[in-house]
Design a protein around this motif. Structure first.
Motif, short mmCIF file in Angstrom:
data_model
loop_
_atom_site.label_atom_id
_atom_site.label_comp_id
_atom_site.label_asym_id
_atom_site.label_seq_id
_atom_site.Cartn_x
_atom_site.Cartn_y
_atom_site.Cartn_z
N HIS A 145 1.66 5.08 -2.62
CA HIS A 145 1.16 5.97 -3.68
C HIS A 145 2.36 6.57 -4.38
O HIS A 145 3.41 6.74 -3.77
N HIS A 185 -5.77 -0.90 5.61
CA HIS A 185 -5.25 -0.17 6.79
C HIS A 185 -5.57 -0.99 8.04
O HIS A 185 -6.32 -1.96 8.00
N LEU A 224 -2.07 2.26 -4.29
CA LEU A 224 -3.51 1.99 -4.10
C LEU A 224 -4.33 3.26 -4.29
O LEU A 224 -4.93 3.79 -3.35
N ASP A 262 1.34 3.29 3.06
CA ASP A 262 0.65 4.49 2.58
C ASP A 262 1.64 5.63 2.34
O ASP A 262 1.29 6.80 2.41
N HIS A 307 0.85 -1.20 0.00
CA HIS A 307 0.00 0.00 0.00
C HIS A 307 0.88 1.24 0.00
O HIS A 307 1.44 1.62 1.02
N LYS A 319 -9.87 0.33 -5.72
CA LYS A 319 -9.74 0.82 -4.34
C LYS A 319 -10.96 1.65 -3.96
O LYS A 319 -11.44 2.45 -4.75
ZN LIG Z 1 -3.45 5.03 0.65
#
Ligand SMILES: [Zn+2]
Length: 426
Positions: free
Chosen positions: A91, A237, A126, A340, A89, A182
């Motif tokens: 970006h 998460h 994601l 993330d 996960h 997502k």
């Molecule tokens: Zn994310």
């Protein structure tokens, strides 16, 4: 004339012989490392990994594997070899803020190179992925010397109020060949309405119709359970509102769904209320964006973070996430490492190592953490060619100067990173 002909013949003969000599070997052997192959078994102390055309063709003990003729030998004695880290996960493509105007192929390239320097060789972005990502994604399973982390994408995050609307968005992502879908199902600490079940059920069904896994941002235990009942494929998460229970564990196990804690995401929600300790870590400083660091050291900004309405709640959320990770890992739920990172203030590459540290703080053993950050992160998202070092997998790996089983922070002691069998420049 005769003499000339003889000379020419001799030259041609020599040329012919030269052409028949074996060329430089196409097989590389990494020899002598302690091999942690990502499967969680006992490491092989004195290993050989043979690589041909970017793939592992054999991996095992020096006693078991014969070296082919004219192999290129890489001496890795004293090193520990682990699969390249897989971030389930993240970006990519943005800078300063997540805004389409800041998204570019140059950003993606730079960020994937940055991940690679930190030993993160596969990145699953994601969501918030735009058209420029497709060229990167298109060569994931090739053996081109790509010199950067591989990139998988979820495309546009699906939002909307009507079933037709969200179905059309899923169709559009599928047409653009995204790897995943997502969604976010979150009521923001009961301050807003979460996506209603009829909408997310329609998105899940439409994703599955396209044979795409549905990954979900969640925060609450009850929402996670409802999504699991509705056949979500990946929990992106931690559950942070309360302790997980037996019912959730059973749902995760019976539905065969993985859990991606993204602990550093939660750390980043309050850590910049002061100057975090890791700002002094040379491993961080080496590749840090100086402007971003300077901004986060600003005392006015830090006071603003400390005065934020969720400052304490965010710290409690991470504490709960740590408790839940330990409970789920102990229960046998498959954990996929994710951070993330790539959202501004979440430092790509470094945050993955910080995530491993937090997983250790939660109570996971170094071996469990490594498996979560390699094999399981890949398997959870059905990435077939990465995650372990065994025959048939892409030769994406990291050589470390110290054993991460002694201390997970030893993943920071990177000697070299290899992607598709090629050493990347540090
Ligand atoms: Zn994310």
């Amino acid at each position: 004339m005769n003499r000339y002909l003889t000379f020419t013949s001799l030259f041609l003969l020599l040329f012919f012989v030269a052409c028949q000599q074996p060329k430089t070997s196409s097989v590389t052997a990494i020899v002598g490392a302690r091999l942690i192959d990502g499967n969680g078994g006992v490491p092989i102390e004195n290993s050989v990994v043979l690589i041909e055309k970017g793939y592992v063709v054999a991996a095992g003990s020096v006693d078991e594997i014969d070296l082919p003729y004219n192999v290129i030998l890489i001496d890795a004695s004293g090193k520990t070899m682990i699969p390249g880290l897989v971030n389930a996960h993240a970006h990519v493509g943005y800078r300063d803020e997540v805004n389409a105007a800041h998204y570019s192929a140059v950003q993606i390239q730079n960020q994937l190179e940055l991940y690679a320097r930190f030993g993160v060789t596969t990145v699953v972005s994601l969501g918030e992925d735009l058209d420029q990502a497709r060229a990167f994604q298109a060569i994931n399973d090739t053996t081109e010397a790509i010199g950067r982390a591989r990139l998988y994408i979820a495309g546009e995050i699906i939002v909307g109020n009507t079933i037709e609307g969200v179905q059309a968005m899923v169709d559009k992502n599928a047409k653009h060949k995204t790897d995943f879908i997502k969604i976010r199902v979150d009521n923001n600490r009961r301050r807003s309405e979460a996506m209603p079940p009829e909408i997310y059920k329609a998105i899940i069904a439409q994703s599955h119709a396209h044979n795409l896994m549905l990954t979900a941002h969640i925060y609450d235990l009850q929402i996670a359970k409802d999504l699991l009942e509705s056949d979500v494929d990946f929990i992106a998460h931690s559950i942070r509102d309360q302790e997980v229970d037996a019912e959730l564990i059973e749902l995760l196990e019976t539905k065969n769904v993985c859990y991606c804690p993204t602990l550093t995401r939660d750390l980043s929600t309050y850590a910049y209320g002061e100057t975090p300790e890791f700002f002094a870590d040379p491993f961080f400083i080496k590749n840090a964006n100086i402007n971003e660091v300077g901004m986060l050291k600003d005392s006015v900004r830090q006071a603003g973070v400390r005065g934020g309405r969720d400052y304490e709640a965010n710290q409690a959320a991470l504490r709960m996430a740590l408790v839940n990770l330990k409970k789920l890992s102990d229960a046998g739920v498959t954990i996929a490492m994710g951070t993330d990172s790539g959202i501004p203030t979440r430092f790509q590459g470094y945050f993955e190592h910080l995530e491993l540290e937090l997983m250790a703080e939660a109570g996971m053993s170094p071996m469990k953490i490594i498996v979560a950050a390699t094999r399981d992160a890949a398997n959870c998202l059905k990435l077939k060619n990465v995650g372990t070092l065994e025959k048939g997998k892409l030769a994406d790996f990291v050589l470390l100067d110290a054993n991460p089983l002694d201390d997970i922070q030893n993943t920071k002691k990177i000697a070299s990173v290899w992607i598709g069998g090629e050493r990347i420049t540090q």
